[in-house]
Structure formats: structure tokens, C-alpha cells
Scaffold this active site. Structure first.
Site, short mmCIF file in Angstrom:
data_model
loop_
_atom_site.label_atom_id
_atom_site.label_comp_id
_atom_site.label_asym_id
_atom_site.label_seq_id
_atom_site.Cartn_x
_atom_site.Cartn_y
_atom_site.Cartn_z
N LYS A 85 0.87 -1.18 0.23
CA LYS A 85 0.05 0.08 0.01
C LYS A 85 0.96 1.34 -0.03
O LYS A 85 2.11 1.10 0.61
CB LYS A 85 -0.68 -0.05 1.28
CG LYS A 85 -1.81 1.27 1.29
CD LYS A 85 -2.75 0.94 2.85
CE LYS A 85 -3.56 2.01 2.70
NZ LYS A 85 -4.62 1.66 4.15
N SER A 160 -9.40 1.60 3.15
CA SER A 160 -8.66 2.45 2.37
C SER A 160 -7.73 1.51 1.49
O SER A 160 -6.98 1.89 0.44
CB SER A 160 -8.04 3.29 3.20
OG SER A 160 -6.96 2.69 4.01
N SER A 184 -9.63 -0.84 7.44
CA SER A 184 -9.13 -0.70 6.20
C SER A 184 -8.30 -1.96 5.60
O SER A 184 -7.81 -1.74 4.40
CB SER A 184 -8.32 0.70 6.08
OG SER A 184 -8.94 1.77 5.90
#
Lengths: 512, 104
Positions: A85, A160, A184
Site C-alpha cells: 500500500k 482504504s 481498512s
């Protein structure tokens, strides 16, 4: 669309790909090339990556192959590709946290988890898309691109960590790291048919993780199987002297628990179904299909010998309001560091604006709407006169939520619930309604506020879209999450005759 | 505990004030949009006021925090040129920043 050469390698789970690498049946360059080719062919449609580190990945893969050929002793992860990420800093590799304010920034150092994955010999494919500063549940708050759910390209991949979920589900990475502040990792894993685990707060280093809400942020694995998630977790976890909140305790044997859990004997395990999270009488706002799959999973767990009972945690009803005060408050403070002076973009530095104006104009241009809303809300909640009623009160509710967990874990070993109330929703459907977006985190927030470990494991499909079962455990008992998740995964795979991801339309289409 | 209603608390003027405090040069259009959205969000988060917290202690962190000290030994820092290379503007081995005082 014709499949790139060696595309079948990208359908393997990381454990099997690792076995073939160790056995010399496939080289790291071949595996890495297979992923890079597939990213080139398909990521235009999926949108999982913000940066693909093609040349460095192939170099690294070649170095691992050379070391293996020279007879060097290599770890089990050596040569395996991985995606990160974009919230993790990576030395020399662009890192934006999904924000324009960091556009073009190449960090001068590695996050601890980045370093640990490099030391393990993994090959970084690239950085995955995310909601700006991890604020969101759909990845639509990214400043850069829309990410689509491989199960249905018109739907969100969760957030997210939605770039990571889309990459792993869509065959663009064998596994990936995400971060979880209020859900997330777990929510994007749930809506893409993956396994995602949020570790006990403090058990994975936050050094080099761009901060959103420091008392809640945790890094963790997203993978196609429970075993892969456990192996990746072991690779990144454990004490780090560079993080003052890092817990100085060894990790439980997670991969071993995942392997043993798959045997499916749950005799003696006490499982609590959380009434306030979609349980009896608390089903408002939950989709019927989600509740049905979770109810079936509960029966399955009971059938494997566990003792299941309903547990009430009344304070969980206030987890959402407490979280949406605490996280924005911490964010408003953390994001003060983005002022356009030391790194990132700077605008209006034309000699006509003073320092404060340059900062305000830089932040205005660099931050997106959700980040601005949260900074305003957080600043408000921390203001003199409102602090006690909002931030202070939310912190007390946080204590009540922790007490509910403590009371529940006196009677049961793990707690379960849906991971998120709905399957993946259509892109654009909630983007102008913050409260509707926040509702996606309803079930994941309590464990976040209490700092507890929680896993999302797939438990079937509703209308052709994945549903996740959440398993929560006491602090430092992450092994219980993996054991039960492995039992559920093995039982469902065996009943189905194949893995859930094999039903992914793109994959099924490619096979025919 | 009484909390102000969201509309009086987070109206357009209050948001403009908070934006100045947080160094955000919001546009007029953003002020209008955020006033509506944040009013609804504040109404929702104000639900925390319903909890009977009595003398419950606040939780600031999920794990007990203690001071963590390391040995007082110098360790290498990032090289200055590497750090300054990432800055929007640098001059004479320092970060260059806009003027901080108004014109004379």
C-alpha cells in the site's frame, strides 16, 4: 483478452509459488515477469497500482535467482513478489499516501516493514492505490485514480487498502500489505474475497507508515489464503525499537496455527456472536445476503465442535461516533506536518505570499475533500469548549468498548460478526454522503478502538459478490483468529470443491 | 451533557474559522458544501453524548504507554543532502521558506 505468458503463475497462492521457487521449478524472474506482464495487460482496467517498480523488481528477482543458483541459503519468502500500500515509505520509490501533497516524493528511507520484506528476499512489484491518507472505505478518495473490484468492475474494492485488495484478488500480486485504522484491511479483504488480518495494536511496527490516527493505525497482511496471511504477518511482525508503541513480546506461531486450524477440529472453542453487530434484533442496515452467509458460517463452526453463543456488547453501538471523533482529531494533528516546507509540493511561493499563506494554499491544493473535512472536524473536536463534549467523551466511550470486550472474553475465546454490512457497493454511490461511507466500518471499528486483532475470512457470495466473516480475539491472541479462519476456509473450500477466488469472473472466463 | 446543535456549531463561519486555524485556504464553494456535510456528521458523532460515562477514565491508547528510552549513543542520521533533495526549496544547506514577517 488473451492471457499473458505464464499467467497461470499469477493464480497460485503465495505458499505454492514459494514452494515452486524453492524447488527450482520456476525462477523469481519468471514469477515476477508473469505478474508484471499481467499488470501491464490488466491494471489499466483495475487501477490497483499507483507505481509499478518494473526495473527494480526484475533486478531484485534476478539477484535472488543468482543467489539460489550459487547455493546460498535463502529464506522461504525469497523471490516472492509482493505489493505494498502506498502508505508505507519505500526508499527511492515514489510514496504518496494517495495524496497530491506528496506527489513526486521519493522517501529517503524504508519503513520497518518495507525493510523486513526486503531482508526476507521478497520482490516489491509496486505501490498500491488507497484512499488519501487512508481515509475512506472505497479507495474513491485517492487523488490519483479509481480502483475497481475484480469481481465487478463497476464496484468499489473497499478501502482504504483497496489497491492492495484489487491487486491480490485480481491476480496482480500474490499478496500485499495494507493498513487498518478503522477497518481498512478487513473491509477491502471482505468485499474482494480475500483474507485480511489487522494485528494486535503495537505488534507490527508503525515506523515509516505515514500516520493517519496514531493510536489506531496497524499494518497487516492481505492474501488469498489464511496460511499466506499468517506467513506474511510473521515476516513483518515483532518488536521494533524505532516505534515507541511497539510491543516487546514474541508473536504467537501464526503459520503453525493456520496449518493446524485447517484440520477443522474446534472442540472446546467458545465462540461469541456479537448481538450488536448484525446479531438477533440488531440487523438494521445489514444486507440479508450478508447475514445469511454469516449465519451459515456460524452453523458450520458449531458443526466443527465449537460452542457458540450470542454475546451482548452494548457499547459497540457507539463505536462509530467515537471513532469518527478520535480518528479525525488525531489526523488533524498528524497532518499538520504536511506544510510544504520540508517535503512534498509547495504552491504560491512567489514572493507575494507569506509563510502562513503558502502553507494554507499548499494544503488547500494538496488535500482532497475527505481529508479537509476530517481536519476541520478534528480541529473542532479538540477546540477549547468542545473538547470535553466530543474528544473527551469519545475517549471515555472507547474505555466502555474495551470493557465490553474484556467482559465478553471472560466467557468466550473469540467473537464473530460480519466484516462489513454490505457487499461491494457501486462506484460513486456513496461518495457525496460521508455518513453512508462511514457505515461500511460499522463492524470493524470496535476491535480498532480496543486495539485487538481481527481477521476477515471469506464465507461465500451474495448476489455473486464476496462476503466476509470477522473473527476478533483478545490482545496478542492473533493466533486464535488464524486458527478459526483456517478452519472456516478449509471447510468451505472442501464443501465447494474449489477456492472462492476460482469463481472470480475474470478468472473463470480466462479458464474457459 | 449538553452539546450545541450541529447547525449552530459547525456553520459556514465556524468552518471558515477552523480552516484558518488548520491552515486550509478553503474556497467559497467548499465552505458551502462542508457546512452541510459536516453538520450531518457532527449530529451523528454527537451520539457519544448518550453514553453514561460517569467516572469512566478516558482511553488515549490501546496499549499502556510507557516512556521508551534508548542508550544515549550517537547513531547516524539521514545525510543532509538526501533530506534537502526532497524539499520543495533548499538554499545554503537549509530548507528555504517564504518570508514569515509582513512587509516593513
Amino acid at each position: 483478452m488473451s492471457r499473458p505468458e505464464h499467467a497461470e503463475l499469477t493464480d497460485l497462492d503465495a505458499a505454492e509459488l514459494g514452494r515452486r521457487l524453492s524447488a527450482g521449478e520456476v525462477s523469481s524472474v519468471e514469477a515476477t515477469r508473469a505478474y508484471l506482464d499481467r499488470i501491464e495487460a490488466e491494471d489499466g482496467a483495475v487501477g490497483a497500482y499507483l507505481h509499478v517498480d518494473t526495473d527494480a523488481a526484475l533486478e531484485r528477482a534476478a539477484a535472488v535467482d543468482a543467489a539460489r543458483a550459487a547455493g546460498e541459503e535463502l529464506g522461504p519468502l525469497a523471490g516472492l513478489p509482493v505489493a505494498l500500500k502506498d502508505v508505507f515509505v519505500t526508499e527511492g520509490v515514489p510514496t504518496t499516501s494517495g495524496s497530491r501533497i506528496l506527489e513526486g516524493w521519493r522517501p529517503p528511507y524504508d519503513a520497518t516493514v518495507t525493510r523486513r520484506l526486503k531482508d526476507a528476499g521478497t520482490v516489491l512489484l509496486g505501490k498500491t492505490n488507497m484512499d488519501e491518507f487512508a481515509m475512506g472505505s472505497s479507495t474513491e478518495n485517492s487523488a490519483y485514480r479509481v480502483t475497481r473490484n475484480p469481481w465487478d468492475l463497476a464496484r468499489i474494492p473497499g478501502g482504504s487498502s483497496g489497491g492492495s485488495s484489487a491487486a491480490v484478488a485480481g491476480g496482480l500480486a500474490p499478496w500485499a500489505l495494507g493498513t487498518d485504522t478503522g477497518g481498512s484491511i478487513r473491509q477491502p479483504a471482505a468485499v474482494t474475497g480475500l483474507v485480511g488480518h489487522k494485528p494486535t495494536y503495537g505488534s507490527v511496527s508503525r515506523y515509516g507508515l505515514i500516520a493517519f490516527s496514531s493510536s489506531l493505525d496497524q499494518a497487516g497482511p492481505m492474501a488469498r489464503t489464511v496460511l499466506d496471511a499468517a506467513v506474511l504477518h510473521e515476516a513483518i511482525g515483532g518488536h521494533d525499537p524505532r516505534d515507541s508503541t511497539s510491543i516487546d513480546a514474541p508473536l504467537p506461531p501464526l503459520a503453525e496455527c493456520a496449518r493446524r486450524g485447517a484440520a477443522g477440529d474446534l472442540t472446546g472453542l467458545r465462540v461469541g456472536v456479537v448481538r450488536e453487530l448484525g446479531g438477533e434484533g440488531h440487523a438494521d442496515g445489514y444486507e440479508e445476503g450478508v447475514l445469511a452467509r454469516v449465519a451459515e458460517a456460524v452453523q458450520l463452526i458449531e458443526g466443527m465442535g465449537a460452542e457458540v453463543r450470542e454475546v451482548s456488547c452494548p457499547s459497540f453501538d457507539l463505536a462509530l461516533p467515537a471513532y469518527y471523533l478520535i480518528a479525525p482529531s488525531e489526523a488533524s494533528s498528524n497532518l499538520a506536518r504536511f506544510e510544504g516546507m520540508r517535503f512534498g509540493i509547495r504552491v504560491a511561493d512567489d514572493g507575494r505570499h507569506d509563510l502562513d499563506e503558502v502553507m494554507a494554499l499548499t494544503r488547500e491544493q494538496g488535500f482532497g475533500p475527505e481529508v479537509k473535512r476530517r481536519i476541520i472536524l478534528g480541529t473542532y473536536a479538540l477546540s477549547a469548549g468542545y473538547y470535553d463534549a466530543y474528544y473527551g467523551q469519545a475517549q471515555k466511550v472507547r474505555t466502555l468498548i474495551t470493557r465490553d470486550f474484556t467482559a465478553a472474553f471472560a466467557d468466550v475465546d473469540v467473537l464473530i460478526s460480519p466484516t462489513t454490512p454490505s457487499v461491494a457497493f457501486p462506484i460513486g454511490s456513496r461518495v457525496d454522503d460521508p455518513l453512508a461511507m462511514y457505515a461500511a466500518d460499522l463492524c470493524t471499528l470496535p476491535a480498532s478502538l480496543a486495539g485487538l486483532p481481527a481477521t476477515s475470512v471469506p464465507c461465500g457470495l451474495s448476489d455473486g459478490l464476496p462476503v466476509g466473516l470477522q473473527i476478533m480475539a483478545p490482545a496478542l491472541a492473533d493466533d486464535r483468529c488464524y486458527s478459526l479462519a483456517a478452519a472456516v476456509e478449509a471447510a468451505l473450500d472442501s464443501a465447494r470443491g474449489h477456492r472462492l477466488l476460482d469463481e472470480l469472473p475474470t478468472r473463470a472466463g480466462a479458464a474457459s | 451533557m449538553s452539546t450545541p446543535s450541529a447547525n449552530e456549531a459547525l456553520g459556514r463561519d465556524e468552518i471558515a474559522h477552523l480552516a484558518r486555524l488548520s491552515r486550509l485556504a478553503l474556497t467559497e464553494e467548499e465552505l458551502d458544501r462542508f457546512a452541510g456535510q459536516l453538520g450531518a456528521v457532527l449530529d451523528a458523532v454527537a451520539q457519544v453524548g448518550k453514553a453514561d460515562v460517569g467516572d469512566v477514565a478516558p482511553t488515549t491508547h490501546a496499549v499502556p504507554l510507557t516512556n521508551v528510552l534508548r542508550a544515549d549513543v550517537a547513531t547516524p542520521s539521514l545525510p543532509r543532502d538526501v533530506v534537502l533533495a526532497a524539499a520543495p526549496a533548499a538554499e545554503d544547506d537549509r530548507f528555504r521558506v517564504p518570508r514569515i514577517l509582513g512587509e516593513e
